[in-house]
Design an enzyme around this catalytic site. Structure first.
Site: not given
Ligand code: DAV
Length: 370
Positions: A108, A196, A245, A247, A351
């Site tokens: 992040d 981020d 995010h 990913d 992550c």
């Molecule tokens: O689907 O909650 C999580 C991404 C964490 N880097 C989600 C996204």
């Protein structure tokens, strides 16, 4: 110790050096605008904050240590951050918040592009000082690698004006949220550049950035001006009521192949750029779980938060059997990693890591620009 070289241009070239996060002292931060917008309305985390239970931290660290050892066993050098005291408040001339977050997930905070590691602005107040956990490593890389560029994006002020007040409620409802996010009405305003690092995918000369709760258009514009030799693309994914995010939504596996979350489809007009360059976008397999583990911010779609070790080998969380099966059928070698009990600290395999060195150079995977 091997000589340090910082170099990573994409998400799939052979990984040789990586940072793996730590669960140590991780806190659930007190309410603040951007964080509240992300915590699902029915989450067990609503209304509680403070240090996470020690037994969960210990278990998280056990798994993260094991993951680090597994990578080391595969010939990958692994470094770990240095936690600061996350119980301390964050105080700036513009805001005050009672505690910090942790040093998970490194993805992040740190964006590696070529020989540069860029500290993201971040968009949560509780994560304002998180870069300090990585400074001992970055300092060392800077001394060891004369070509390493250590950069930091302008620290944001994160005043109340940085957030839309409409999001300051836990009774918005999923339908309303879906309507807002489809219209690209997110919790962050355009007061100042915000991003981020985990909203950015590196595809060689192209950087694909999710416009959502944690990254605004000014943040994406800042990234473009900062990397003038790259093509930077803003994407968004209607269907995600809590878009932070990229990913667990859009996962490149190798040149020409991406997984897309079937509940968060890239809009048709944004797909064209990929298609005309012979990229295939396929639906990711369903997650193996119906709900996230306790005290977890993320959705069940951490199933697709895989770490690619090279264009033939992918690390998958070991309980995510459908995702593993899909990758196996696509011809990848699957490395199983036990990490579900560490999901609560902010994410899955992608992550919990940040690239330092992957083999390879900056290539253009999108030669058709017409
Ligand atoms: O689907 O909650 C999580 C991404 C964490 N880097 C989600 C996204």
């Amino acid at each position: 110790m091997e000589k340090t070289i910082v170099n990573s241009w994409n998400e799939w070239d052979p990984l040789k050096h990586v940072i793996v996060g730590l669960a140590t002292d991780c806190h659930i931060p007190p309410p603040e605008p951007a964080l509240d917008a992300k915590v699902p309305e029915d989450s067990d985390m609503r209304g509680i904050w403070g240090k996470r239970p020690q037994e969960m931290i210990d278990r998280g660290n056990e798994l993260l240590d094991q993951f680090a050892e597994q990578l080391t066993g595969l010939g990958i050098r692994v470094d770990r951050p240095t936690p600061i005291d996350f119980s301390k408040p964050v105080i700036t001339p513009d805001f005050y918040t009672e505690s910090q977050f942790g040093c998970m997930p490194p993805r992040d905070v740190l964006l590696t592009v070529g020989n540069e590691i860029l500290e993201a602005t971040m968009s949560y107040r509780c994560r304002w000082f998180e870069y300090l956990c990585y400074r001992p490593l970055l300092k060392k890389y800077w001394v060891e690698d004369p070509n390493f560029r250590h950069e930091a994006a302008p620290k944001p002020r994160l005043t109340d004006d940085a957030y839309h007040k409409d999001y300051l409620s836990d009774k918005i409802g999923v339908d309303k949220r879906l309507e807002w996010t489809a219209k690209k009405f997110f919790v962050t305003t355009e007061q100042e550049p915000l991003f981020d690092a985990a909203d950015v995918l590196r595809l060689g000369k192209d950087l694909v950035v999710q416009h959502g709760f944690t990254t605004n258009l000014k943040g994406i514009e800042w990234i473009q001006r900062h990397f003038p030799n790259h093509r930077v693309h803003a994407v968004n994914f209607p269907g995600d009521p809590y878009p932070i995010h990229i990913d667990a939504t859009f996962t490149p596996l190798k040149p020409g192949l991406l997984l897309n979350n079937p509940q968060r489809k890239l809009p048709e007009e944004q797909r064209q750029y990929f298609y005309k360059n012979d990229w295939e976008i396929i639906d990711a397999a369903q997650p193996a779980h119906n709900s996230p583990p306790p005290l977890c911010y993320s959705s069940t779609w951490l199933s697709m938060n895989v770490l690619v070790l090279n264009p033939k080998t992918v690390c998958v969380e070991k309980t995510e059997v459908y995702q593993a099966d899909q990758l196996d059928k696509l011809g990848f070698e699957v490395v199983e990693v036990d990490l579900r009990d560490a999901y609560a600290f902010g994410g899955g395999l992608h992550c919990s890591t940040a690239d330092v060195y992957r083999e390879g150079r900056c290539e253009d995977y999108f030669p058709n620009q017409n």
